[in-house]
Design a protein around this motif. Structure first.
Motif, PDB file in Angstrom:
ATOM      1  N   GLY A  39      10.475   2.827  -7.965  1.00  0.00           N
ATOM      2  CA  GLY A  39      10.666   3.413  -9.761  1.00  0.00           C
ATOM      3  C   GLY A  39      11.935   3.201  -9.884  1.00  0.00           C
ATOM      4  O   GLY A  39      12.889   2.204 -10.576  1.00  0.00           O
ATOM      5  N   LEU A  40      13.153   3.392  -8.590  1.00  0.00           N
ATOM      6  CA  LEU A  40      14.524   2.598  -8.201  1.00  0.00           C
ATOM      7  C   LEU A  40      14.071   1.610  -8.300  1.00  0.00           C
ATOM      8  O   LEU A  40      15.548   0.658  -9.352  1.00  0.00           O
ATOM      9  N   VAL A  41      13.203   0.574  -7.931  1.00  0.00           N
ATOM     10  CA  VAL A  41      13.943  -0.403  -7.860  1.00  0.00           C
ATOM     11  C   VAL A  41      13.390  -1.552  -9.314  1.00  0.00           C
ATOM     12  O   VAL A  41      14.231  -2.064  -9.554  1.00  0.00           O
ATOM     13  N   PHE A  42      11.662  -0.827 -10.120  1.00  0.00           N
ATOM     14  CA  PHE A  42      11.893  -1.391 -11.412  1.00  0.00           C
ATOM     15  C   PHE A  42      12.641  -0.840 -12.390  1.00  0.00           C
ATOM     16  O   PHE A  42      13.128  -1.832 -13.605  1.00  0.00           O
ATOM     17  N   SER A  43      13.351  -0.102 -12.344  1.00  0.00           N
ATOM     18  CA  SER A  43      14.506   0.829 -13.232  1.00  0.00           C
ATOM     19  C   SER A  43      15.856  -0.169 -13.487  1.00  0.00           C
ATOM     20  O   SER A  43      16.280   0.094 -14.067  1.00  0.00           O
ATOM     21  N   CYS A  73       5.356  10.676  -2.118  1.00  0.00           N
ATOM     22  CA  CYS A  73       6.690  10.425  -2.697  1.00  0.00           C
ATOM     23  C   CYS A  73       7.776   9.710  -3.381  1.00  0.00           C
ATOM     24  O   CYS A  73       8.761   9.612  -3.506  1.00  0.00           O
ATOM     25  N   LEU A  74       8.127   9.663  -1.161  1.00  0.00           N
ATOM     26  CA  LEU A  74       9.223   8.959  -1.321  1.00  0.00           C
ATOM     27  C   LEU A  74       8.815   7.426  -1.078  1.00  0.00           C
ATOM     28  O   LEU A  74      10.251   6.825  -2.389  1.00  0.00           O
ATOM     29  N   CYS A  75       7.906   6.845  -1.411  1.00  0.00           N
ATOM     30  CA  CYS A  75       7.520   5.319  -1.853  1.00  0.00           C
ATOM     31  C   CYS A  75       7.407   4.638  -3.440  1.00  0.00           C
ATOM     32  O   CYS A  75       8.403   3.836  -3.576  1.00  0.00           O
ATOM     33  N   PHE A 116      12.037   4.247   4.410  1.00  0.00           N
ATOM     34  CA  PHE A 116      11.855   5.174   5.181  1.00  0.00           C
ATOM     35  C   PHE A 116      10.560   6.528   4.758  1.00  0.00           C
ATOM     36  O   PHE A 116       9.941   6.545   5.934  1.00  0.00           O
ATOM     37  N   GLY A 117      10.019   6.287   3.575  1.00  0.00           N
ATOM     38  CA  GLY A 117       8.795   6.803   3.472  1.00  0.00           C
ATOM     39  C   GLY A 117       7.403   6.337   4.279  1.00  0.00           C
ATOM     40  O   GLY A 117       6.962   6.835   5.270  1.00  0.00           O
ATOM     41  N   PHE A 118       7.544   4.468   3.725  1.00  0.00           N
ATOM     42  CA  PHE A 118       6.027   4.428   4.158  1.00  0.00           C
ATOM     43  C   PHE A 118       6.503   3.810   5.811  1.00  0.00           C
ATOM     44  O   PHE A 118       5.192   4.354   6.914  1.00  0.00           O
TER      45      PHE A 118
END
Length: 291
Positions: free
Chosen positions: A130-134, A123-125, A27-29
């Protein structure tokens, strides 16, 4: 919930987190970055270069998927299947997300405001990654290249990715001959990486409690049963009073801090509590031990 079902629960949670992160990134990209003709770092930046160089004939989602399949085939031989399981899911998920938002968002969401769009998109990307790596996942791309370089050369993955990003963003000048777009690309890189680190570290940050109380047994009992956390009781001696004192040592996630303070206060409002941030906690209930 037994150990086996608990393991499956966390695995499903990780995959849902990766899915949410890739949707946020897509969405952000597409809505804020690609639609403003800004080249970012990573494989998505390379695919954006291909997209504009081909006269917008080759969608980012297609080139992203194809290049990742090639990289995954190489990495499977070099890095092994264990490293790639969640990466494969992340690649398919992000490819689908990019394809979806390519159709839904062909134009910038905020028109004639490229700088504001870059900030929002970054910010969105960054939050999405961050959620993916978390969730201990990856979206492939230059992450795989960095891991391969790190395996054979004494260069950290972070440094290898930084070199890749600088080269990719700088290459956009060949297409657009516009220094402003390069600056926007670097702004996006900085903000995105900052948000990525913030989300990952905020999710994993742990704290250490030292609890001094005469009601230590009751506090320990509540921590074990209500919080589901283990703790340790140390013997101490008051420096002034010379009296023996029990110290409860507890390691927990930062998000659990308010509940721990409430728990201790309800038992002993005169308790003395020290809370400190710890750099890393590894082992059962926390991050895997890293070598």
């Amino acid at each position: 919930m037994n150990l086996k079902s608990n393991k499956y629960f966390f695995e499903i949670q990780d995959y849902l987190m990766i899915l949410l992160g890739t949707l946020l990134y897509g969405f952000g990209f597409n809505g804020f970055i690609l639609s403003n003709e800004i080249i970012t770092g990573g494989l998505s930046g390379i695919c954006a270069l291909i997209y504009f160089a081909s006269g917008q004939m080759i969608p980012v989602s297609i080139s992203y998927f194809v290049i990742n399949i090639i990289l995954l085939a190489i990495a499977l031989k070099i890095l092994g299947l264990k490293f790639l399981l969640k990466t494969i899911f992340g690649v398919f998920s992000l490819s689908a997300s990019l394809s979806l938002f390519e159709m839904l968002l062909p134009e910038p969401i905020i028109k004639n405001e490229p700088f504001m769009s870059i900030i929002i998109g970054a910010c969105l990307c960054g939050s999405g990654l961050g959620l993916v790596f978390s969730a201990n996942g990856s979206t492939g791309g230059t992450d795989i290249i960095g891991a391969i370089i790190n395996k054979y050369k004494n260069i950290s993955i972070g440094r290898a990715l930084l070199f890749c990003d600088f080269f990719i963003i700088g290459s956009s000048y060949v297409l657009f001959h516009d220094v402003e777009k390069i600056v926007f690309g670097f702004v996006e890189m900085v903000i995105s990486n900052y948000l990525l680190d913030w989300v990952v570290n905020g999710n994993r940050q742990s704290v250490q409690f030292l609890i001094f109380s005469q009601k230590h047994d009751e506090i320990v009992e509540k921590i074990l049963h209500d919080m589901g956390r283990g703790c340790t009781i140390l013997d101490g001696t008051g420096g002034y009073s010379k009296r023996p004192v029990k110290v409860v040592v507890l390691l927990a996630k930062k998000s659990e801090s308010p509940a721990i303070f409430r728990l201790v206060k309800n038992i002993d409002h005169n308790a003395f509590i020290s809370q400190s941030i710890v750099r890393g906690v590894y082992g059962e209930g926390f991050d895997p031990i890293k070598v």
